[in-house]
Design a protein around this motif. Structure first.
Motif, PDB file in Angstrom:
ATOM      1  N   UNK A 167       0.833  -1.192   0.000  1.00  0.00           N
ATOM      2  CA  UNK A 167       0.000   0.000   0.000  1.00  0.00           C
ATOM      3  C   UNK A 167       0.871   1.247   0.000  1.00  0.00           C
ATOM      4  N   UNK A 168       0.495   2.198  -0.814  1.00  0.00           N
ATOM      5  CA  UNK A 168       1.191   3.483  -0.786  1.00  0.00           C
ATOM      6  C   UNK A 168       0.664   4.283   0.396  1.00  0.00           C
ATOM      7  N   UNK A 169       1.567   4.794   1.195  1.00  0.00           N
ATOM      8  CA  UNK A 169       1.193   5.508   2.412  1.00  0.00           C
ATOM      9  C   UNK A 169       1.578   6.981   2.286  1.00  0.00           C
ATOM     10  N   UNK A 170       0.579   7.831   2.402  1.00  0.00           N
ATOM     11  CA  UNK A 170       0.860   9.271   2.375  1.00  0.00           C
ATOM     12  C   UNK A 170       1.055   9.763   3.799  1.00  0.00           C
ATOM     13  N   UNK A 171       2.071  10.565   4.000  1.00  0.00           N
ATOM     14  CA  UNK A 171       2.331  11.106   5.323  1.00  0.00           C
ATOM     15  C   UNK A 171       1.759  12.509   5.449  1.00  0.00           C
ATOM     16  N   UNK A 172       1.437  12.888   6.679  1.00  0.00           N
ATOM     17  CA  UNK A 172       1.144  14.285   6.946  1.00  0.00           C
ATOM     18  C   UNK A 172       2.460  15.052   6.895  1.00  0.00           C
ATOM     19  N   UNK A 173       2.381  16.365   6.813  1.00  0.00           N
ATOM     20  CA  UNK A 173       3.609  17.147   6.699  1.00  0.00           C
ATOM     21  C   UNK A 173       4.596  16.887   7.841  1.00  0.00           C
ATOM     22  N   UNK A 174       4.073  16.522   9.005  1.00  0.00           N
ATOM     23  CA  UNK A 174       4.974  16.299  10.139  1.00  0.00           C
ATOM     24  C   UNK A 174       5.554  14.895  10.180  1.00  0.00           C
ATOM     25  N   UNK A 175       5.279  14.088   9.171  1.00  0.00           N
ATOM     26  CA  UNK A 175       5.900  12.775   9.088  1.00  0.00           C
ATOM     27  C   UNK A 175       5.063  11.643   9.659  1.00  0.00           C
ATOM     28  N   UNK A 176       3.853  11.936  10.100  1.00  0.00           N
ATOM     29  CA  UNK A 176       3.009  10.871  10.631  1.00  0.00           C
ATOM     30  C   UNK A 176       2.086  10.314   9.567  1.00  0.00           C
ATOM     31  N   UNK A 177       1.640   9.084   9.777  1.00  0.00           N
ATOM     32  CA  UNK A 177       0.675   8.475   8.866  1.00  0.00           C
ATOM     33  C   UNK A 177      -0.234   7.591   9.698  1.00  0.00           C
ATOM     34  N   UNK A 178      -1.408   7.317   9.178  1.00  0.00           N
ATOM     35  CA  UNK A 178      -2.281   6.405   9.902  1.00  0.00           C
ATOM     36  C   UNK A 178      -2.068   5.006   9.358  1.00  0.00           C
ATOM     37  N   UNK A 179      -1.727   4.116  10.256  1.00  0.00           N
ATOM     38  CA  UNK A 179      -1.391   2.747   9.878  1.00  0.00           C
ATOM     39  C   UNK A 179      -2.633   1.986   9.468  1.00  0.00           C
ATOM     40  N   UNK A 180      -2.649   1.473   8.250  1.00  0.00           N
ATOM     41  CA  UNK A 180      -3.794   0.680   7.799  1.00  0.00           C
ATOM     42  C   UNK A 180      -4.046  -0.502   8.732  1.00  0.00           C
ATOM     43  N   UNK A 181      -5.302  -0.796   8.941  1.00  0.00           N
ATOM     44  CA  UNK A 181      -5.688  -1.834   9.901  1.00  0.00           C
ATOM     45  C   UNK A 181      -5.063  -3.180   9.567  1.00  0.00           C
ATOM     46  N   UNK A 182      -4.939  -3.497   8.282  1.00  0.00           N
ATOM     47  CA  UNK A 182      -4.391  -4.801   7.907  1.00  0.00           C
ATOM     48  C   UNK A 182      -2.973  -4.990   8.444  1.00  0.00           C
ATOM     49  N   UNK A 183      -2.208  -3.887   8.490  1.00  0.00           N
ATOM     50  CA  UNK A 183      -0.840  -3.996   8.994  1.00  0.00           C
ATOM     51  C   UNK A 183      -0.813  -4.040  10.517  1.00  0.00           C
ATOM     52  N   UNK A 184      -1.724  -3.298  11.128  1.00  0.00           N
ATOM     53  CA  UNK A 184      -1.821  -3.360  12.588  1.00  0.00           C
ATOM     54  C   UNK A 184      -2.117  -4.790  13.014  1.00  0.00           C
ATOM     55  N   UNK A 185      -3.026  -5.430  12.297  1.00  0.00           N
ATOM     56  CA  UNK A 185      -3.365  -6.822  12.604  1.00  0.00           C
ATOM     57  C   UNK A 185      -2.178  -7.746  12.382  1.00  0.00           C
ATOM     58  N   UNK A 186      -1.578  -7.593  11.224  1.00  0.00           N
ATOM     59  CA  UNK A 186      -0.458  -8.470  10.879  1.00  0.00           C
ATOM     60  C   UNK A 186       0.662  -8.353  11.914  1.00  0.00           C
ATOM     61  N   UNK A 187       0.918  -7.140  12.354  1.00  0.00           N
ATOM     62  CA  UNK A 187       2.002  -6.925  13.318  1.00  0.00           C
ATOM     63  C   UNK A 187       1.568  -7.284  14.732  1.00  0.00           C
ATOM     64  N   UNK A 188       0.249  -7.233  14.958  1.00  0.00           N
ATOM     65  CA  UNK A 188      -0.288  -7.459  16.293  1.00  0.00           C
ATOM     66  C   UNK A 188       0.310  -6.474  17.291  1.00  0.00           C
ATOM     67  N   UNK A 189       0.292  -5.201  16.911  1.00  0.00           N
ATOM     68  CA  UNK A 189       0.818  -4.159  17.794  1.00  0.00           C
ATOM     69  C   UNK A 189      -0.339  -3.422  18.464  1.00  0.00           C
ATOM     70  N   UNK A 190      -0.075  -2.896  19.636  1.00  0.00           N
ATOM     71  CA  UNK A 190      -1.115  -2.181  20.371  1.00  0.00           C
ATOM     72  C   UNK A 190      -0.723  -0.726  20.606  1.00  0.00           C
ATOM     73  N   UNK A 191       0.468  -0.506  21.139  1.00  0.00           N
ATOM     74  CA  UNK A 191       0.827   0.865  21.485  1.00  0.00           C
ATOM     75  C   UNK A 191       2.222   1.253  21.033  1.00  0.00           C
ATOM     76  N   UNK A 192       2.913   0.367  20.314  1.00  0.00           N
ATOM     77  CA  UNK A 192       4.260   0.712  19.862  1.00  0.00           C
ATOM     78  C   UNK A 192       4.684  -0.151  18.695  1.00  0.00           C
ATOM     79  N   UNK A 193       5.439   0.417  17.792  1.00  0.00           N
ATOM     80  CA  UNK A 193       5.955  -0.312  16.633  1.00  0.00           C
ATOM     81  C   UNK A 193       7.463  -0.137  16.590  1.00  0.00           C
ATOM     82  N   UNK A 194       8.188  -1.232  16.334  1.00  0.00           N
ATOM     83  CA  UNK A 194       9.634  -1.123  16.202  1.00  0.00           C
ATOM     84  C   UNK A 194       9.989  -0.958  14.732  1.00  0.00           C
ATOM     85  N   UNK A 195      10.663   0.123  14.421  1.00  0.00           N
ATOM     86  CA  UNK A 195      11.126   0.378  13.057  1.00  0.00           C
ATOM     87  C   UNK A 195      12.599  -0.006  12.975  1.00  0.00           C
TER      88      UNK A 195
END
Lengths: 163, 163
Positions: free
Chosen positions: B93-121
């Motif tokens: 999926x192409x993800x567009x960021x807000x000017x400050x560098x944030x984006x809303x994580x698509x639900x499918x990825x949240x599920x796949x990662x099984x994350x709740x309050x933090x993501x490791x990049x």
DNA sequence: GGCTTTCCCATGGTATCCCATTGTATCCCG
DNA sequence: CGGGATACAATGGGATACCATGGGAAAGCC
């Protein structure tokens, strides 16, 4: 491009460290201003440093040797296989310096080194290392022994030695 | 352009995630503002990320190497043959960021990662990965072992190892 | 019309910029 | 070759900018 000498540098209360002029001068002329710090792959408490070019070149050699010529596609796709270059990259950070050669040391490296007010910078030819000063003294003493033994070995194995 | 370092980023209650400045800086200068997320092809629970350019370049290499010179034509016409690039694209999926560098994580990825309050990049040189923080710790520990073994292997032929 | 997404503003902490100081090495000059 | 002048290296610190994050309000979307 060869890093030499050991230099003790202050870590000030703002967390800044100076990359000594002797080391800055060894960075590529077209890429002063930034370099790479990365955790030692096999010695806890040691942080390595190199120019971006030097670091990237090492990663490339690594992948070439670890994966063979057709490795690039595999590495790009296979997230399961162990990728030493990726491992090092995860433990690395690009560090931008101020014009005067100082940079703020990321907290992860301060922790790893367990330094409070001083960092020992050690030239290792194609890279340099950051050490806790006390630990470096110990290491250095141990290495002096090994070096002496190494030299002894050299002359023992030679054909006839010195005249 | 090389992604490095591992950074823990908050996933706020609105589902937003920040792409850290260290990673944003690695996106092509003419295409900041958006990037690509895609499921790992062979590790469940891992999401990969790259610039649009980087992702497209990978797909192209994939088709070139996997299908040969006539691949593009075949791929365009043959809907029966398996096309790995097409497969990856479907999970991307192409993800567009807000000017400050944030984006809303698509639900499918949240599920796949099984994350709740933090993501490791995690920077992996030419791409980066998103991990569940706990799972990343486990993976990292396992890789540390492999890295140490890898280094040991390298030095096996050398004179005077650490013993 | 409730819910999600996007835009904007706010804030605490850190990093960066810039200026200042001191000591040492280098240079120039007669 | 001595002696002062000069340049630069290493460090300290104030002010500012930027990063990461939270949250309110407006703008979509079934």
């Amino acid at each position: 491009m060869a890093f030499r000498s050991e230099i003790l540098i202050k870590l000030d209360k703002k967390g800044r460290v100076l990359l000594p002029a002797a080391f800055r001068d060894e960075l590529p002329a077209d890429d002063r201003g930034a370099f790479v710090l990365y955790h030692s792959p096999n010695v806890p408490g040691v942080v390595n440093g190199n120019s971006r070019l030097g670091f990237d070149a090492m990663l490339e050699r690594l992948r070439a040797e670890a994966l063979g010529p057709k490795g690039s596609l595999k590495v790009a796709l296979d997230d399961e296989a162990f990728d030493p270059a990726g491992y090092l990259s995860a433990g690395a950070r690009t560090i931008a310096m101020e014009p005067d050669g100082r940079f703020s040391m990321p907290a992860e490296f301060v922790e790893a080194l367990d330094v409070a007010d001083g960092v020992m910078l050690v030239g290792k030819v194609e890279k340099f290392q950051l050490w806790n000063p006390a630990r470096w003294q110990a290491r250095r003493a141990a290495e002096r022994e090994k070096m002496a033994a190494f030299v002894r070995n050299l002359s023992a194995g030679d054909a006839g030695g010195e005249a």
